[in-house]
Design a protein around this motif. Structure first.
Motif, short mmCIF file in Angstrom:
data_model
loop_
_atom_site.label_atom_id
_atom_site.label_comp_id
_atom_site.label_asym_id
_atom_site.label_seq_id
_atom_site.Cartn_x
_atom_site.Cartn_y
_atom_site.Cartn_z
N TYR A 198 14.25 7.31 35.52
CA TYR A 198 13.75 8.61 35.09
C TYR A 198 12.52 9.03 35.88
N SER A 199 12.49 10.31 36.24
CA SER A 199 11.31 10.89 36.87
C SER A 199 11.24 12.35 36.43
N GLY A 200 10.20 12.69 35.68
CA GLY A 200 10.06 14.06 35.21
C GLY A 200 8.80 14.21 34.39
N SER A 201 8.45 15.45 34.10
CA SER A 201 7.25 15.73 33.32
C SER A 201 7.48 15.64 31.83
N ASP A 202 8.74 15.70 31.40
CA ASP A 202 9.04 15.65 29.97
C ASP A 202 8.82 14.25 29.40
N LEU A 203 8.35 14.20 28.17
CA LEU A 203 8.24 12.93 27.47
C LEU A 203 9.62 12.36 27.18
N ILE A 204 9.69 11.05 27.01
CA ILE A 204 10.93 10.42 26.58
C ILE A 204 10.62 9.55 25.37
N ASN A 205 11.22 9.85 24.23
CA ASN A 205 11.08 9.01 23.04
C ASN A 205 11.83 7.70 23.22
N ILE A 206 11.25 6.62 22.70
CA ILE A 206 11.92 5.33 22.68
C ILE A 206 12.00 4.84 21.24
N GLY A 207 13.20 4.77 20.71
CA GLY A 207 13.38 4.32 19.33
C GLY A 207 14.82 3.95 19.07
N THR A 208 15.14 3.80 17.80
CA THR A 208 16.50 3.42 17.40
C THR A 208 17.30 4.61 16.90
N GLY A 209 16.59 5.68 16.50
CA GLY A 209 17.26 6.82 15.90
C GLY A 209 17.62 6.62 14.44
N GLU A 210 17.11 5.54 13.83
CA GLU A 210 17.37 5.26 12.41
C GLU A 210 16.05 4.94 11.72
N ASP A 211 15.91 5.35 10.45
CA ASP A 211 14.70 5.03 9.70
C ASP A 211 15.03 4.42 8.35
N ILE A 212 13.98 3.99 7.63
CA ILE A 212 14.16 3.30 6.36
C ILE A 212 12.92 3.56 5.51
N ALA A 213 13.12 3.71 4.19
CA ALA A 213 11.98 3.89 3.30
C ALA A 213 11.16 2.61 3.24
N ILE A 214 9.84 2.76 3.14
CA ILE A 214 8.96 1.59 3.12
C ILE A 214 9.31 0.65 1.98
N ALA A 215 9.69 1.20 0.82
CA ALA A 215 10.04 0.35 -0.33
C ALA A 215 11.26 -0.52 0.00
N GLU A 216 12.27 0.08 0.61
CA GLU A 216 13.46 -0.68 0.99
C GLU A 216 13.13 -1.68 2.09
N PHE A 217 12.30 -1.24 3.02
CA PHE A 217 11.89 -2.12 4.11
C PHE A 217 11.15 -3.34 3.57
N ALA A 218 10.27 -3.12 2.60
CA ALA A 218 9.52 -4.22 2.00
C ALA A 218 10.46 -5.24 1.37
N TRP A 236 0.82 -1.21 0.00
CA TRP A 236 0.00 0.00 0.00
C TRP A 236 0.86 1.26 0.00
N GLY A 237 0.39 2.27 -0.73
CA GLY A 237 1.07 3.56 -0.77
C GLY A 237 2.13 3.60 -1.85
N THR A 238 2.96 4.64 -1.77
CA THR A 238 3.97 4.85 -2.81
C THR A 238 5.30 4.19 -2.49
N GLY A 239 5.50 3.81 -1.23
CA GLY A 239 6.78 3.22 -0.82
C GLY A 239 7.80 4.26 -0.41
N THR A 240 7.48 5.53 -0.56
CA THR A 240 8.46 6.59 -0.27
C THR A 240 8.51 7.03 1.20
N PRO A 241 7.41 6.90 1.99
CA PRO A 241 7.51 7.31 3.39
C PRO A 241 8.62 6.58 4.12
N ARG A 242 9.22 7.25 5.07
CA ARG A 242 10.29 6.64 5.86
C ARG A 242 9.77 6.38 7.28
N ARG A 243 10.10 5.22 7.80
CA ARG A 243 9.64 4.83 9.13
C ARG A 243 10.80 4.25 9.95
#
Length: 319
Positions: free
Chosen positions: A234-254, A208-215
């Protein structure tokens, strides 16, 4: 009051949503800690039902809460079940957070979603980008519900001094994922589609889609490890992102998924289907400074995810 480091040892720990992909990963990770794990089946306590939630918390009084319960799905589910996604997820957050506060929970972690960020926010997505622009329309109801949960955690911390924190996992995959042909997330959807194409000898698979979005994709057991780490440190009001810090185009991922599954046919794209947000990459600098990084590579994680999917095919269906 808030304290870091936070001691989990010997405490009762409730995982809300323990049967889901995220909740079950948290159970696996918490099994390595010296804690008393607490769960409750949805047939006994519907988290959308305020009376049931309040009664259960008053009886059990868990000391630590991981709020991983949510109504979730891929782009089609989010765009189709809009009323259910906003109502159910606001109700779950409101009921559990208030019940945890009222019954003296020492600490609570609310798990959000990277869809809370504006559609066209600067990349990578910083935690302070929340509410700085319009959301992606296809998952706006779900995102608003998650933002409500974040703001509830902030408000209870501000007014009552509650040690409630919020984390934002990126796109997750792994054991326990939903493989529904239309309502699943992209990783599970592609694993199933390529596997079925391989088994049937199909010459082409439509993505589905064009394959160009990066995730960005994070193996769910890495996510669970990050959550336990943050609960302790951790204790605080700020959000904390949890991820890898790397992404990939959907077409390449597929192409990577097809290779791991063993599908050798053609891959085409249905451009009539929505792409969603052009790019979603989390800024994980806060998480990095707090001493945690993902350890499972994308290929290794996908190999484990495919193995887990194949295991589901061996389980006999219930009559």
């Amino acid at each position: 009051m808030a304290s870091v480091p936070f001691e989990l040892k010997g405490k009762s720990v409730y995982v809300a949503g323990h049967r889901g992909m995220v909740g079950s990963a948290l159970l696996r990770r918490l099994a390595r800690e010296d804690v008393k794990l607490v769960t409750v089946d949805r047939r006994e306590v519907d988290l959308c039902n305020q009376a049931q939630v309040f009664d259960w918390f008053a009886r059990v009084r868990p000391q630590v809460v991981f709020l991983a319960a949510a109504k979730v799905g891929g782009i089609v589910a989010n765009n189709t079940l809009r009323a259910e996604f906003i109502y159910d997820n606001i109700a779950i957050a409101a009921n559990v957070i208030q019940a945890a506060h009222a019954n003296g929970a020492e600490k609570l972690m609310f798990l959000g979603s990277s869809c809370i960020y504006p559609k066209l926010a600067a990349q990578p997505l910083r935690e302070d980008a929340v509410l700085t622009g319009p959301l992606e329309p296809t998952n706006e109801p779900y995102a608003i519900a998650k933002i409500a949960g974040i703001k509830m955690a902030e408000a209870y911390r501000s007014q009552y001094g509650s040690d409630f924190i919020s984390v934002m996992p990126t796109n997750l995959y792994g054991p326990g994922d939903n493989y529904h042909p239309e309502l699943s997330h992209v990783v599970a959807a592609l694993i199933r589609r390529f596997h079925e194409a391989k088994e049937s000898g199909a010459r082409s698979v439509v993505v589905w889609g064009t394959g160009t979005p990066r995730r960005e994709f994070l193996y769910v057991d890495d996510m669970a490890d990050a959550c336990v780490h943050l609960m302790k440190t951790y204790s605080g009001s700020d959000l904390i992102n949890i991820g890898t810090g790397e992404d990939i185009a959907i077409a390449e991922f597929a192409r990577v998924v097809a290779e791991i599954v063993g599908y050798r046919g053609e891959i085409s794209y249905d451009t009539s289907r929505p792409d969603g947000t052009p790019r979603k990459l989390l800024d994980v600098s806060r998480l990095d400074k707090l001493g945690w990084r993902a350890t499972t590579s994308l290929r290794e994680g996908l190999e484990r995810a495919y193995e887990a999917y194949r295991a589901t095919l061996l389980v006999p269906t219930q009559a």
